[in-house]
Design a protein around this motif. Structure first.
Motif, PDB file in Angstrom:
ATOM      1  N   PRO A   1      48.982  28.377  41.544  1.00  0.00           N
ATOM      2  CA  PRO A   1      48.735  27.338  40.934  1.00  0.00           C
ATOM      3  C   PRO A   1      48.828  25.972  41.788  1.00  0.00           C
ATOM      4  N   ASP A   2      49.303  25.963  43.055  1.00  0.00           N
ATOM      5  CA  ASP A   2      49.381  24.780  43.799  1.00  0.00           C
ATOM      6  C   ASP A   2      48.146  24.502  44.723  1.00  0.00           C
ATOM      7  N   ASP A   3      47.369  25.874  44.919  1.00  0.00           N
ATOM      8  CA  ASP A   3      46.256  25.674  45.653  1.00  0.00           C
ATOM      9  C   ASP A   3      45.235  24.938  45.163  1.00  0.00           C
ATOM     10  N   ASN A   4      44.491  24.298  46.053  1.00  0.00           N
ATOM     11  CA  ASN A   4      43.381  23.733  45.374  1.00  0.00           C
ATOM     12  C   ASN A   4      41.962  24.282  45.029  1.00  0.00           C
ATOM     13  N   SER A   5      42.132  25.789  45.448  1.00  0.00           N
ATOM     14  CA  SER A   5      41.100  26.791  45.083  1.00  0.00           C
ATOM     15  C   SER A   5      41.692  27.716  44.043  1.00  0.00           C
ATOM     16  N   TYR A   6      40.760  28.435  43.311  1.00  0.00           N
ATOM     17  CA  TYR A   6      41.164  29.548  42.286  1.00  0.00           C
ATOM     18  C   TYR A   6      40.747  30.778  42.978  1.00  0.00           C
ATOM     19  N   ARG A   7      41.463  31.791  42.685  1.00  0.00           N
ATOM     20  CA  ARG A   7      41.568  33.257  42.927  1.00  0.00           C
ATOM     21  C   ARG A   7      41.244  33.985  41.722  1.00  0.00           C
ATOM     22  N   VAL A   8      40.390  35.012  41.451  1.00  0.00           N
ATOM     23  CA  VAL A   8      40.289  35.943  40.531  1.00  0.00           C
ATOM     24  C   VAL A   8      39.810  37.205  41.285  1.00  0.00           C
ATOM     25  N   ALA A   9      40.033  38.379  40.435  1.00  0.00           N
ATOM     26  CA  ALA A   9      39.708  39.825  40.794  1.00  0.00           C
ATOM     27  C   ALA A   9      38.862  40.507  39.849  1.00  0.00           C
ATOM     28  N   ILE A  10      37.725  41.093  40.150  1.00  0.00           N
ATOM     29  CA  ILE A  10      36.674  41.418  39.065  1.00  0.00           C
ATOM     30  C   ILE A  10      36.559  42.922  39.356  1.00  0.00           C
ATOM     31  N   ARG A  11      36.801  43.638  38.186  1.00  0.00           N
ATOM     32  CA  ARG A  11      36.541  45.224  38.497  1.00  0.00           C
ATOM     33  C   ARG A  11      35.205  45.353  37.917  1.00  0.00           C
ATOM     34  N   ARG A  12      34.390  46.422  38.821  1.00  0.00           N
ATOM     35  CA  ARG A  12      33.249  46.655  38.367  1.00  0.00           C
ATOM     36  C   ARG A  12      33.231  47.692  37.471  1.00  0.00           C
ATOM     37  N   GLU A  13      32.355  47.397  36.200  1.00  0.00           N
ATOM     38  CA  GLU A  13      32.386  48.298  35.129  1.00  0.00           C
ATOM     39  C   GLU A  13      31.012  48.829  34.962  1.00  0.00           C
ATOM     40  N   ASP A  14      30.656  50.119  35.463  1.00  0.00           N
ATOM     41  CA  ASP A  14      29.431  50.495  35.583  1.00  0.00           C
ATOM     42  C   ASP A  14      28.725  50.845  34.273  1.00  0.00           C
TER      43      ASP A  14
END
Length: 780
Positions: free
Chosen positions: A522-535
């Motif tokens: 939360p202290d970063d100026n950027s965001y991180r997410v992780a996206i799982r591929r759902e075929d």
């Protein structure tokens, strides 16, 4: 101006606080001492009510203020609780003088025959709701649409008159008179005495919410008395026009048809009250809006570039710097509010400005953010049975003001000035707002088309789809097999809004809008997410995996937190299945930072498909248990639940089977033990051939609505002018929850537990409906 509170722009409002006020502005002080010293007329509260009460929100959210003789309520949920129950928390003292009238002032008022009675604002049930039902029709969104052209015409005329001057007091030139003219037109009141009405409005405000000296009370009493007589004279003129247009003409006709509901005194009192209420709050809110946006230049520039942001920007201005900062209530019986016992007859000052910046409801609540996706949840209009009937008129005017000015004067700036305001407990807004610009840079000098409006907005709450900020993909990498790690940043290098553990964002990529939990710092100026591929999913994740590239600019909504961590729990069991690690990891990080007691259980099909394994092991190895399915490792969920200590809580995110099992295992545990978040929904669109229409009664609003087979309950409620928050529209997030009073619900959400569904007291309006077309009664 004598007796005014001065505020200097760009300065901390507490530098120069008097010694007797310092106790309440320093967060290290004893909260009990701060409560004793709280002064609603002190400079800290007058200049920035939300900041002045930060200590209260954090330490003592309900406290007695002996200087005021009121209990002060400062947290969002507590304020909403008070507004929701108009029986227990009566509005009877809403217009009571905060400073008792002197004997001399009372005698002066008698000479004018002053007899101000109950109005829509301070009336108890059942009389209030009977009158509200009778008089509500003119305020419905479809009726207000006809007012838009008039508001825009008046606004354009005012701008035309000053656009080449280069410097004006925006309040004097536009923001006072246009709302007043709109109000008078809406009411059907003659427009020939604007200066007189302004004098009377100030007197009424000082008399009710101010702290006038004994000498000032004499002057105010004469003005209030004359206002009372003036209101009576207008009514008599209007009675001579039985077919006149406008809300007051309608009220007078209802007085003739239903004198037992709309009494003579009520008509007279409402005339006096609504002339003030119908324009003063909009004028102040509009001034606050322009000041706030011009002090946040990046937001102003974003609106100039993209006018679709205007409706939500107005809501954020109402949240961050609304014109109504506090209202009043009185208990009708002993009760308990957030652990504090209140006696019968207790007077409450409920400070909406404080609730509007409560970080328990608004992420990074003291930051101004026109992209905030729950800005509409603000309490500035009140809530429940007494919510402001004129809210949509105010919204409409503010949107038109902002659209016209940002289009024609994008280079507008605040002039150097001190801001004066009238000292009072409930309303905020500067007496003047000086702005400057270079007329030679006016866009319409080069292009006459600039004078043509770019956007018109439907009356009512903003459309959430328009509330999306531009972001850039800073980095893409593989977190695990089939899982794409995405780092997101602001294209102009600005820090993205702060967020808390459990928050999610919504990415708008191509035709797909998809929600993902935040899992960085939360202290970063950027965001991180992780996206799982759902075929085998609906195509969104596959499209993102195949097309998203570093450097691409997309749209993003949020952050929003509907899976909030209770940081006060003595122990937390964190359970993640597959990609469900994303919100759970953020919670683990937070608990570690706090030094809290927690354990982390993380399972997946195989270690190769489990994201963040190295980080989880490095940061949380001491409390981590891993379960890889291809290694025949399984979580022993019954044992985890059976071994819960007293007060411990479970937070889980993962596949439906995992969450359903935990729901069954925890069904007999105390409420609030099990918290979960789904990341997929089984809700499909409505099929009118398979649905049944039904009827719903909104008890707090006195409305009965028909919900068609092809319409969601949420859409029917919002079409009636009732604001209900909504986020996912898939039954996943819980933001559109309402309280059910009567009726059986066909639950289709993935938010409520089995026990909560069986209890029948809550429902999600975006997807759930009445069972078998029966009637529902909701607390709205």
């Amino acid at each position: 101006m004598a007796g005014q509170i001065k505020d200097t722009a760009h300065e901390c409002p507490f530098g120069g606080v008097a010694p007797d006020e310092q106790e309440q502005t320093c967060p290290t002080r004893d909260p009990a001492a701060m409560a004793r010293s709280f002064d609603a007329f002190g400079s800290s509260y007058q200049l920035n009510s939300a900041e002045a009460l930060r200590w209260s929100r954090d330490q003592l959210p309900v406290f007695y203020a002996p200087k005021l003789g009121y209990w002060v309520v400062t947290r969002y949920d507590d304020i909403k609780t008070v507004f929701r129950d108009a029986i227990l928390f009566s509005p009877r003292n809403a217009l009571e003088r905060i400073t008792p009238a002197t004997a001399e002032a009372q005698e002066i008022l008698k000479t004018y025959g002053y007899g101000m009675g109950r109005t829509m604002v301070n009336e108890d049930e059942p009389a209030h709701m009977e009158r509200r039902r009778t008089l509500l029709d003119h305020f419905m969104p479809d009726k207000l649409e006809a007012q838009q052209d008039m508001v825009r015409r008046l606004t354009r005329e005012k701008i035309d008159a000053f656009i080449d001057s280069g410097r004006v007091d925006l309040i004097d030139e536009m923001l006072y008179e246009v709302p007043l003219l709109v109000a008078l037109h809406f009411l059907g009141v003659p427009e020939d005495e604007i200066a007189t009405i302004k004098t009377f409005s100030v007197a009424h405000s000082v008399n009710t919410w101010g702290k006038p000296s004994d000498q000032k009370q004499i002057e105010v009493a004469h003005d209030v008395g004359r206002f009372w007589k003036y209101a009576g004279e207008i009514i008599e003129k209007m009675r001579a026009e039985p077919d006149g247009a406008g809300w007051m003409h309608h009220t007078i006709r209802m007085n003739a048809e239903k004198p037992e509901i709309v009494t003579d005194n009520y008509v007279h009192s409402m005339m006096m009250a609504i002339i003030v209420a119908a324009h003063e709050t909009t004028s102040l809110a509009s001034a606050n809006m322009f000041r706030t946006l011009l002090e946040h230049r990046e937001a102003w520039n974003d609106i100039c570039e993209d006018p679709s942001l205007i409706p939500n920007a107005v809501e954020e201005c109402l949240r961050y710097a609304g014109s109504i900062v506090a209202w009043r209530r009185q208990t009708t019986a002993p009760t308990r509010l957030n652990g504090v016992d209140l006696p019968e007859g207790a007077k409450l000052l409920i400070v909406q400005a404080s609730g509007n910046q409560d970080e328990r409801h608004f992420e990074d609540g003291d930051t101004f953010d026109i992209y905030r996706d729950n800005a509409i949840d603000h309490l500035t209009f009140g809530y429940g049975a007494h919510q402001c009937m004129g809210k949509n008129i105010g919204r409409m005017e503010m949107r038109i003001f902002l659209e016209e000015v940002t289009r024609r004067l994008p280079h507008l700036r605040l002039a150097e000035q001190d801001f004066d305001q009238l000292p009072n407990i409930s309303f905020r807004g500067p007496d003047s707002l000086w702005v400057e610009w270079d007329p030679t840079q006016n866009p319409e000098r080069a292009d006459a088309k600039v004078k043509t409006p770019r956007r018109c907005f439907a009356v009512g709450p903003p459309a959430r789809r328009d509330v999306a900020r531009k972001v850039r993909i800073a980095e893409l990498h593989q977190e695990a097999e089939g899982i794409l790690g995405v780092t997101i940043e602001d294209p102009q290098g600005r820090p993205l809004p702060k967020w808390s553990a459990g928050s999610h964002i919504e990415l708008c990529v191509g035709e797909y809008d998809r929600k993902y939990s935040l899992c960085g710092s939360p202290d970063d100026n950027s965001y991180r997410v992780a996206i799982r591929r759902e075929d085998l999913g609906r195509g969104g994740s596959r499209y993102i995996h195949e097309t998203l590239q570093a450097g691409a600019e997309i749209r993003m909504r949020g952050p929003s937190n509907l899976f909030r961590l209770d940081e006060s729990a003595p122990h937390v069991v964190l359970i993640a299945g597959g990609i469900g690690i994303t919100p759970i990891l953020a919670m683990a990080d937070r608990l570690k930072d706090l030094g809290g007691s927690y354990e982390l259980h993380y399972g997946g099909r195989s270690k190769s498909t489990m994201a963040f394994l190295n980080r989880v092991a490095q940061d949380h190895g001491a409390v981590l248990s891993l379960y890889a399915g291809d290694e025949s490792q399984r979580m022993d969920l019954p044992a985890l639940v059976a071994n819960l200590g007293e007060g411990a809580q479970i937070y889980a995110c993962g596949p439906k089977g995992l969450l359903n099992t935990l729901e069954v295992l925890t069904k007999d545990l105390p409420e609030g033990t099990f918290h979960f978040e789904h990341f997929s929904s089984s809700v499909a669109g409505l099929d009118p051939e398979k649905e049944q229409p039904f009827e719903v009664e909104l008890s707090d609003s006195g409305l009965v609505l028909n919900v068609a087979a092809d319409t969601t309950l949420l859409d029917a409620i919002r079409a009636a002018g009732i604001d209900v928050a909504c986020d996912c529209r898939e039954g996943l997030c819980g933001s559109c929850e309402v309280t059910v009073i009567e009726g059986e619900v066909d639950h289709r959400d993935m938010v409520l537990t089995r026990a909560e569904r069986a209890g029948g007291k809550r429902m999600m309006t975006c997807c759930s409906r009445a069972k078998n077309g029966a009637r529902l009664k909701l607390a709205l």
